[in-house]
Write a protein that holds these residues in place. Structure first.
Motif, PDB file in Angstrom:
ATOM      1  N   ILE A   1       0.971  -1.364  -0.130  1.00  0.00           N
ATOM      2  CA  ILE A   1       0.023  -0.046   0.092  1.00  0.00           C
ATOM      3  C   ILE A   1       0.752   1.259   0.101  1.00  0.00           C
ATOM      4  O   ILE A   1       2.067   1.227   0.792  1.00  0.00           O
ATOM      5  CB  ILE A   1      -1.017  -0.058   1.202  1.00  0.00           C
ATOM      6  N   LEU A   2       0.445   2.244  -0.644  1.00  0.00           N
ATOM      7  CA  LEU A   2       0.993   3.586  -1.011  1.00  0.00           C
ATOM      8  C   LEU A   2       0.986   4.240   0.189  1.00  0.00           C
ATOM      9  O   LEU A   2      -0.445   4.575   0.674  1.00  0.00           O
ATOM     10  CB  LEU A   2       0.816   4.185  -1.984  1.00  0.00           C
ATOM     11  N   LEU A   3       1.818   4.988   1.155  1.00  0.00           N
ATOM     12  CA  LEU A   3       1.335   5.684   2.165  1.00  0.00           C
ATOM     13  C   LEU A   3       2.667   6.704   2.261  1.00  0.00           C
ATOM     14  O   LEU A   3       3.721   6.708   1.895  1.00  0.00           O
ATOM     15  CB  LEU A   3       1.635   5.147   3.510  1.00  0.00           C
ATOM     16  N   ALA A   4       2.139   8.023   2.544  1.00  0.00           N
ATOM     17  CA  ALA A   4       2.973   9.340   2.299  1.00  0.00           C
ATOM     18  C   ALA A   4       2.997  10.073   3.354  1.00  0.00           C
ATOM     19  O   ALA A   4       1.748   9.947   4.364  1.00  0.00           O
ATOM     20  CB  ALA A   4       2.642  10.122   1.029  1.00  0.00           C
ATOM     21  N   GLN A   5       3.837  10.936   3.796  1.00  0.00           N
ATOM     22  CA  GLN A   5       3.845  11.847   4.775  1.00  0.00           C
ATOM     23  C   GLN A   5       4.025  13.359   4.404  1.00  0.00           C
ATOM     24  O   GLN A   5       5.081  13.695   3.538  1.00  0.00           O
ATOM     25  CB  GLN A   5       5.167  11.765   5.774  1.00  0.00           C
ATOM     26  N   GLY A   6       3.131  14.176   4.522  1.00  0.00           N
ATOM     27  CA  GLY A   6       3.097  15.600   4.397  1.00  0.00           C
ATOM     28  C   GLY A   6       3.652  16.494   5.547  1.00  0.00           C
ATOM     29  O   GLY A   6       4.136  15.950   6.424  1.00  0.00           O
ATOM     30  N   LYS A   7       4.078  17.728   5.267  1.00  0.00           N
ATOM     31  CA  LYS A   7       4.627  18.642   6.318  1.00  0.00           C
ATOM     32  C   LYS A   7       3.598  18.559   7.566  1.00  0.00           C
ATOM     33  O   LYS A   7       4.274  18.415   8.788  1.00  0.00           O
ATOM     34  CB  LYS A   7       4.443  20.084   5.844  1.00  0.00           C
ATOM     35  N   ALA A   8       2.202  18.525   7.471  1.00  0.00           N
ATOM     36  CA  ALA A   8       1.520  18.716   8.687  1.00  0.00           C
ATOM     37  C   ALA A   8       1.900  17.235   9.743  1.00  0.00           C
ATOM     38  O   ALA A   8       1.382  17.173  10.909  1.00  0.00           O
ATOM     39  CB  ALA A   8       0.199  18.861   8.446  1.00  0.00           C
ATOM     40  N   GLN A   9       2.291  16.244   8.835  1.00  0.00           N
ATOM     41  CA  GLN A   9       2.107  15.049   9.644  1.00  0.00           C
ATOM     42  C   GLN A   9       3.432  14.892  10.048  1.00  0.00           C
ATOM     43  O   GLN A   9       3.654  13.701  10.764  1.00  0.00           O
ATOM     44  CB  GLN A   9       2.015  13.763   8.511  1.00  0.00           C
ATOM     45  N   ARG A  10       4.422  15.370   9.861  1.00  0.00           N
ATOM     46  CA  ARG A  10       6.005  15.094  10.104  1.00  0.00           C
ATOM     47  C   ARG A  10       6.214  15.056  11.597  1.00  0.00           C
ATOM     48  O   ARG A  10       6.761  14.151  12.154  1.00  0.00           O
ATOM     49  CB  ARG A  10       6.981  16.290   9.410  1.00  0.00           C
ATOM     50  N   GLU A  11       5.669  16.169  12.292  1.00  0.00           N
ATOM     51  CA  GLU A  11       5.912  16.016  13.770  1.00  0.00           C
ATOM     52  C   GLU A  11       5.163  14.900  14.617  1.00  0.00           C
ATOM     53  O   GLU A  11       5.598  14.533  15.458  1.00  0.00           O
ATOM     54  CB  GLU A  11       5.129  17.387  14.309  1.00  0.00           C
TER      55      GLU A  11
ATOM     56  N   ASP B   1       7.188   5.170 -11.234  1.00  0.00           N
ATOM     57  CA  ASP B   1       7.952   5.150  -9.920  1.00  0.00           C
ATOM     58  C   ASP B   1       7.587   6.386  -9.018  1.00  0.00           C
ATOM     59  O   ASP B   1       7.397   7.542  -9.494  1.00  0.00           O
ATOM     60  CB  ASP B   1       9.344   4.910  -9.922  1.00  0.00           C
ATOM     61  N   ILE B   2       7.734   6.075  -7.632  1.00  0.00           N
ATOM     62  CA  ILE B   2       7.426   7.282  -6.876  1.00  0.00           C
ATOM     63  C   ILE B   2       8.332   8.287  -6.893  1.00  0.00           C
ATOM     64  O   ILE B   2       9.535   8.025  -6.860  1.00  0.00           O
ATOM     65  CB  ILE B   2       7.342   6.694  -5.196  1.00  0.00           C
ATOM     66  N   GLU B   3       7.841   9.461  -7.045  1.00  0.00           N
ATOM     67  CA  GLU B   3       8.887  10.807  -6.986  1.00  0.00           C
ATOM     68  C   GLU B   3       7.981  11.837  -6.355  1.00  0.00           C
ATOM     69  O   GLU B   3       7.079  12.438  -7.017  1.00  0.00           O
ATOM     70  CB  GLU B   3       9.206  11.152  -8.418  1.00  0.00           C
ATOM     71  N   VAL B   4       8.156  12.051  -5.178  1.00  0.00           N
ATOM     72  CA  VAL B   4       7.493  13.258  -4.342  1.00  0.00           C
ATOM     73  C   VAL B   4       7.753  14.529  -4.941  1.00  0.00           C
ATOM     74  O   VAL B   4       8.919  14.907  -5.327  1.00  0.00           O
ATOM     75  CB  VAL B   4       7.915  13.149  -2.728  1.00  0.00           C
ATOM     76  N   ASP B   5       6.872  15.283  -4.519  1.00  0.00           N
ATOM     77  CA  ASP B   5       7.044  16.892  -4.949  1.00  0.00           C
ATOM     78  C   ASP B   5       7.805  17.680  -4.262  1.00  0.00           C
ATOM     79  O   ASP B   5       8.441  18.672  -4.305  1.00  0.00           O
ATOM     80  CB  ASP B   5       5.696  17.602  -5.139  1.00  0.00           C
ATOM     81  N   GLY B   6       8.027  17.197  -2.953  1.00  0.00           N
ATOM     82  CA  GLY B   6       8.839  17.823  -2.054  1.00  0.00           C
ATOM     83  C   GLY B   6       8.314  19.033  -1.475  1.00  0.00           C
ATOM     84  O   GLY B   6       8.890  19.640  -0.363  1.00  0.00           O
ATOM     85  N   HIS B   7       6.907  19.400  -1.696  1.00  0.00           N
ATOM     86  CA  HIS B   7       6.498  20.318  -0.902  1.00  0.00           C
ATOM     87  C   HIS B   7       5.333  20.080  -0.090  1.00  0.00           C
ATOM     88  O   HIS B   7       5.496  20.319   1.139  1.00  0.00           O
ATOM     89  CB  HIS B   7       6.094  21.556  -2.139  1.00  0.00           C
ATOM     90  N   GLU B   8       4.371  19.575  -0.876  1.00  0.00           N
ATOM     91  CA  GLU B   8       3.241  18.986   0.004  1.00  0.00           C
ATOM     92  C   GLU B   8       3.525  17.670   0.582  1.00  0.00           C
ATOM     93  O   GLU B   8       3.035  17.252   1.678  1.00  0.00           O
ATOM     94  CB  GLU B   8       1.735  18.920  -1.028  1.00  0.00           C
ATOM     95  N   ILE B   9       4.129  16.862  -0.376  1.00  0.00           N
ATOM     96  CA  ILE B   9       4.544  15.428   0.186  1.00  0.00           C
ATOM     97  C   ILE B   9       6.178  15.566   0.572  1.00  0.00           C
ATOM     98  O   ILE B   9       7.020  15.753  -0.608  1.00  0.00           O
ATOM     99  CB  ILE B   9       3.991  14.277  -0.706  1.00  0.00           C
ATOM    100  N   LEU B  10       6.527  15.129   1.708  1.00  0.00           N
ATOM    101  CA  LEU B  10       8.051  15.029   1.857  1.00  0.00           C
ATOM    102  C   LEU B  10       8.821  13.655   1.791  1.00  0.00           C
ATOM    103  O   LEU B  10       9.629  13.575   1.119  1.00  0.00           O
ATOM    104  CB  LEU B  10       8.086  15.426   3.542  1.00  0.00           C
TER     105      LEU B  10
END
Length: 272
Positions: A156-166, A228-237
């Motif tokens: 399953i694909l799971l991602a982390q954004g800025k708000a979820q980092r902490e 392949d997964i390549e995050v945007d680096g802004h919304e998704i870290l």
């Protein structure tokens, strides 16, 4: 609707969702909705014109009250965040508090007419604000958002954004629907923008109001198609394909993100 609480039954037990800023008033060490009668909540009596009936909860009436930014005068109470309350309560409480917060936010942001600048008044029979000068009427804003769980074989694909980092949390992908866009188009666009992959076999799952601040989350299930997964680096870290037996911290099952993840896990395990 706004009610004349002072003419209502002052002894009737009800649930009270009281907002101070963007936090909810609760008794210390409880993190639960206040359940009391109007008579015993003396610290909110001078806010009687801010009492709004928002429905029923566990067969008891439920009211919201807006204290604005005023601090609590009582030592026995504290304020808790919306998120912490959501994480500790059941789904019926979640939906009731979500509705209350969105109505409070609507009233705060529509005190004056956006068309002519005159003061607005709430309509008695529906949740709307009306300008008697130019007759402009506003209703609570609802922002459509998509949220999607994507599987690739047994992962399953799971991602982390800025708000979820902490919080060290990973979740499904989500984003706002743009003007002139269908829900399906929004899913494909958001996925490609955030992680650079294409998806297929898109299916609607369910929806959930989400009060941060006024979203309607519409959930989907999908499968990886290509890329392949390549995050945007802004919304998704960061984002990864996870084995369902080795997941990171994910949202609770009460949220639609949690429900999507649980459903995808069951689908993967059912196919093994």
């Amino acid at each position: 609707m706004i009610i004349d609480i002072e003419r209502a039954d002052a002894e009737q037990t009800a649930y009270w969702i009281i907002f101070s800023g963007d936090r909810i008033v609760a008794k210390k060490q409880q993190q639960a909705l206040l359940k009391s009668s109007w008579r015993y909540l003396r610290f909110i009596h001078h806010y009687s014109d801010q009492v709004v009936h928002i429905g029923e909860l566990d067969d008891a009436p439920c009211y919201s009250v807006d204290l604005g930014l005023e601090a609590l005068p009582e030592d026995e109470y504290e304020t808790v965040s919306l998120r912490s309350l959501f994480m500790s309560q059941n789904e019926s409480v979640f939906s009731t508090v979500a509705r209350a917060w969105q109505l409070i936010l609507f009233r705060r942001t529509h005190r004056y007419c956006g068309k002519c600048g005159s003061a607005m008044q709430q309509v008695d029979w529906e949740m709307a604000m009306h300008c008697h000068s130019c007759h402009h009427r506003c209703y609570p804003r609802v922002s459509p958002c998509i949220i999607v769980s994507i599987r690739k074989g047994d992962k399953i694909l799971l991602a982390q954004g800025k708000a979820q980092r902490e919080r060290k949390m990973f979740s499904t992908l989500a984003g706002f629907v743009e003007s002139g866009e269908s829900l399906e188009q929004a899913v494909h666009r958001e996925v490609f923008e955030e992680v650079g992959i294409k998806i297929k076999n898109l299916q609607y799952f369910s929806s959930q109001p989400w009060p941060f601040p006024h979203s309607l989350m519409m959930g989907f299930l999908a499968e990886h198609d290509e890329g392949d997964i390549e995050v945007d680096g802004h919304e998704i870290l960061e984002a990864h394909w996870y084995d369902v037996n080795a997941l990171p911290i994910v949202p609770p099952s009460m949220s639609i993100a949690g429900k999507l993840i649980d459903h995808t896990i069951q689908e993967i395990k059912g196919h093994k």
